[in-house]
Design a protein around this motif. Sequence first.
Motif, mmCIF file in Angstrom:
data_model
loop_
_atom_site.group_PDB
_atom_site.id
_atom_site.type_symbol
_atom_site.label_atom_id
_atom_site.label_comp_id
_atom_site.label_asym_id
_atom_site.label_seq_id
_atom_site.Cartn_x
_atom_site.Cartn_y
_atom_site.Cartn_z
ATOM 1 N N GLY A 180 -43.633 -60.442 77.973
ATOM 2 C CA GLY A 180 -42.299 -60.664 77.440
ATOM 3 C C GLY A 180 -42.331 -61.145 75.996
ATOM 4 O O GLY A 180 -43.374 -61.446 75.429
ATOM 5 N N GLY A 181 -41.145 -61.248 75.405
ATOM 6 C CA GLY A 181 -41.002 -61.704 74.033
ATOM 7 C C GLY A 181 -39.937 -60.917 73.308
ATOM 8 O O GLY A 181 -39.080 -60.279 73.923
ATOM 9 N N TYR A 182 -39.977 -60.938 71.980
ATOM 10 C CA TYR A 182 -39.090 -60.107 71.187
ATOM 11 C C TYR A 182 -39.597 -58.672 71.218
ATOM 12 O O TYR A 182 -40.802 -58.408 71.162
ATOM 13 C CB TYR A 182 -39.052 -60.579 69.741
ATOM 14 N N MET A 183 -38.645 -57.760 71.286
ATOM 15 C CA MET A 183 -38.999 -56.343 71.297
ATOM 16 C C MET A 183 -38.278 -55.642 70.152
ATOM 17 O O MET A 183 -38.460 -56.023 68.998
ATOM 18 C CB MET A 183 -38.703 -55.759 72.683
ATOM 19 N N ASP A 184 -37.457 -54.659 70.442
ATOM 20 C CA ASP A 184 -36.922 -53.847 69.361
ATOM 21 C C ASP A 184 -35.751 -54.521 68.645
ATOM 22 O O ASP A 184 -35.093 -55.420 69.185
ATOM 23 C CB ASP A 184 -36.475 -52.488 69.907
ATOM 24 N N ILE A 185 -35.515 -54.054 67.422
ATOM 25 C CA ILE A 185 -34.354 -54.447 66.643
ATOM 26 C C ILE A 185 -33.683 -53.177 66.127
ATOM 27 O O ILE A 185 -34.314 -52.122 66.035
ATOM 28 C CB ILE A 185 -34.719 -55.372 65.457
ATOM 29 N N ALA A 186 -32.392 -53.269 65.818
ATOM 30 C CA ALA A 186 -31.655 -52.119 65.294
ATOM 31 C C ALA A 186 -30.526 -52.629 64.420
ATOM 32 O O ALA A 186 -30.071 -53.778 64.560
ATOM 33 C CB ALA A 186 -31.102 -51.251 66.428
ATOM 34 N N LEU A 187 -30.071 -51.780 63.529
ATOM 35 C CA LEU A 187 -28.933 -52.098 62.670
ATOM 36 C C LEU A 187 -27.717 -51.323 63.135
ATOM 37 O O LEU A 187 -27.818 -50.171 63.570
ATOM 38 C CB LEU A 187 -29.241 -51.737 61.213
ATOM 39 N N ASP A 188 -26.560 -51.946 63.042
ATOM 40 C CA ASP A 188 -25.319 -51.285 63.393
ATOM 41 C C ASP A 188 -25.111 -50.060 62.493
ATOM 42 O O ASP A 188 -25.473 -50.068 61.316
ATOM 43 C CB ASP A 188 -24.154 -52.259 63.206
ATOM 44 N N PRO A 189 -24.551 -48.970 63.043
ATOM 45 C CA PRO A 189 -24.268 -47.797 62.209
ATOM 46 C C PRO A 189 -23.396 -48.130 60.999
ATOM 47 O O PRO A 189 -23.483 -47.458 59.969
ATOM 48 C CB PRO A 189 -23.552 -46.844 63.176
ATOM 49 N N ASP A 190 -22.574 -49.193 61.112
ATOM 50 C CA ASP A 190 -21.735 -49.640 60.002
ATOM 51 C C ASP A 190 -22.279 -50.932 59.392
ATOM 52 O O ASP A 190 -21.514 -51.807 58.960
ATOM 53 C CB ASP A 190 -20.295 -49.850 60.486
ATOM 54 N N PHE A 191 -23.597 -51.050 59.348
ATOM 55 C CA PHE A 191 -24.225 -52.285 58.897
ATOM 56 C C PHE A 191 -23.775 -52.701 57.501
ATOM 57 O O PHE A 191 -23.602 -53.891 57.220
ATOM 58 C CB PHE A 191 -25.751 -52.142 58.931
ATOM 59 N N GLU A 192 -23.609 -51.759 56.616
ATOM 60 C CA GLU A 192 -23.234 -52.093 55.241
ATOM 61 C C GLU A 192 -21.939 -52.887 55.190
ATOM 62 O O GLU A 192 -21.760 -53.732 54.315
ATOM 63 C CB GLU A 192 -23.104 -50.821 54.406
ATOM 64 N N SER A 193 -21.047 -52.643 56.132
ATOM 65 C CA SER A 193 -19.766 -53.354 56.119
ATOM 66 C C SER A 193 -19.708 -54.525 57.098
ATOM 67 O O SER A 193 -19.042 -55.529 56.834
ATOM 68 C CB SER A 193 -18.620 -52.381 56.426
ATOM 69 N N ASN A 194 -20.429 -54.417 58.263
ATOM 70 C CA ASN A 194 -20.279 -55.500 59.253
ATOM 71 C C ASN A 194 -21.516 -56.394 59.413
ATOM 72 O O ASN A 194 -21.430 -57.456 60.041
ATOM 73 C CB ASN A 194 -19.872 -54.940 60.617
ATOM 74 N N ARG A 195 -22.697 -55.947 58.931
ATOM 75 C CA ARG A 195 -23.936 -56.750 58.894
ATOM 76 C C ARG A 195 -24.490 -57.123 60.270
ATOM 77 O O ARG A 195 -25.309 -58.036 60.391
ATOM 78 C CB ARG A 195 -23.745 -58.037 58.068
#
Length: 476
Positions: free
Chosen positions: A181-196
């Motif tokens: 166990g632990g931290y696994m994947d990360i992803a950015l929102d498709p609208d990351f530039e506006s919502n972060r």
Amino acid sequence: MIAIRLIYVIIGMTVLFSSCQKPKGKELYTLHCAGCHGMQLQGTTSGSELLNSLWKNEAGEAYITSRIKFGIPNSTMIGWETILTEKEITAISKYIVAFQQDRDSHEVKTGTEKVKTKTYRLQVEKLVIDHLATPWAIEFLNADSALISEKPGSLKWFVNGELDQTPIAGLPKPHTASFTGGYMDIALDPDFESNRWVYLAYSETFGDVDDKDAPGMTKIVRGKITENQWQEEQTLFQMPDSLHLIHGDRWGCRLIFDQEGSLYFTIGDMGRDKDSQKLNKPTGKVFRINPDGSIPDDNPFITTPGALPAIYTLGNRNTQGLTINPKTGEIWSTDHGPRGGDELNILHKGANYGWPVVTFGIDYSGEIISDKTYQEGMEPPVVQWTPSIAVCPATFIQSPLFPKWENDLLVGALAFQEIRLLDVVGDEVVQQEIIIKGMGRIRDLKFGPDGALYVLTNSPDRLLRITPDEQKSIFS
């Protein structure tokens, strides 16, 4: 039935032939042991280090042979006496001892290496060689900065070509005592530039995160990073206490947004293989949710009584690769098999991928899991790898630096320490080429804004950057 019997006839013939040969310790160790203990004997999240003082100074070849043959009680180390011959076990023991005695010569060198493939001569730069702790995923925010997740429970910045050693503060603590166990994947929102919004998958427990007997399950959250602080966290997916598991293994978990903005994530079978076929259990599944955690109205089992409404596919064993086919928009996935039967699949809504009813692999003990490699109503793989390469990340290629590989597929392997180039035509793989070998366990593959391929490895824990050699890049 015929296919799996043929596999074992071939295996039997191989064993018979090899019995007349002198067993090769390195090859046997790579095939059977490196997946857990590492190519450099340094250990992994799945197995212990073989370079400590007990093994090196107080043990000796006889002790190591005994442990390989009979296993270690109350541990994940099984006995191999029914799987390997006496000569093969002895060959592995001799290789471990010899490697320990000559370990300094096996240190991975830093710098830049050149690798020739059928199409390009590649330049492999070792960008980060220190201060990473089992990195799991990398996501680029822009041309200058990226986030890297680390298994023990941290996010770090990679900015202007350098790793910031100061982790982001305020993050949730994962259940790291649960073996893998632990931290696994990360992803950015498709609208990351506006919502972060930044999305994170990790192992959660309602008990003590340092208690190996505490029940745990995968949790999906999102948050925002302000002045190196994790803030505004929202829970998107969380199972009730009753569905948490003790001693969970094979967690998954990869994240991806499709072209319509839905978020897909995976949960491995956690060592409960039969639950992969049960719609009221979260393990062995691929899930689909909206970015805010709500359930899409057209999810395949949303109206099925007793089913978890977020389930998108079932019968998956341990999916650790998700990527979008740029031509079709379909999601392709990689799935760990047991001993044999790693899979490359195309995900279809509501489909059953068969685990453990059908499989090309066998159990780690050597026992047959299923005599079926195909069953009506269950999706066959696009490709299966036997023996298992421990397939992990996957990414379709869309980069101006690699025009001759456009729309082909890269997959990374943990145990075999490979990056493979798969020539994709329609829904088929017509050819495979190993383009990188022996640089570490390949954990993540991402093309950066500069078009280069960035590679996270474990054992050693590093970040690589791969580009065509400027002088000799394309071979006609």
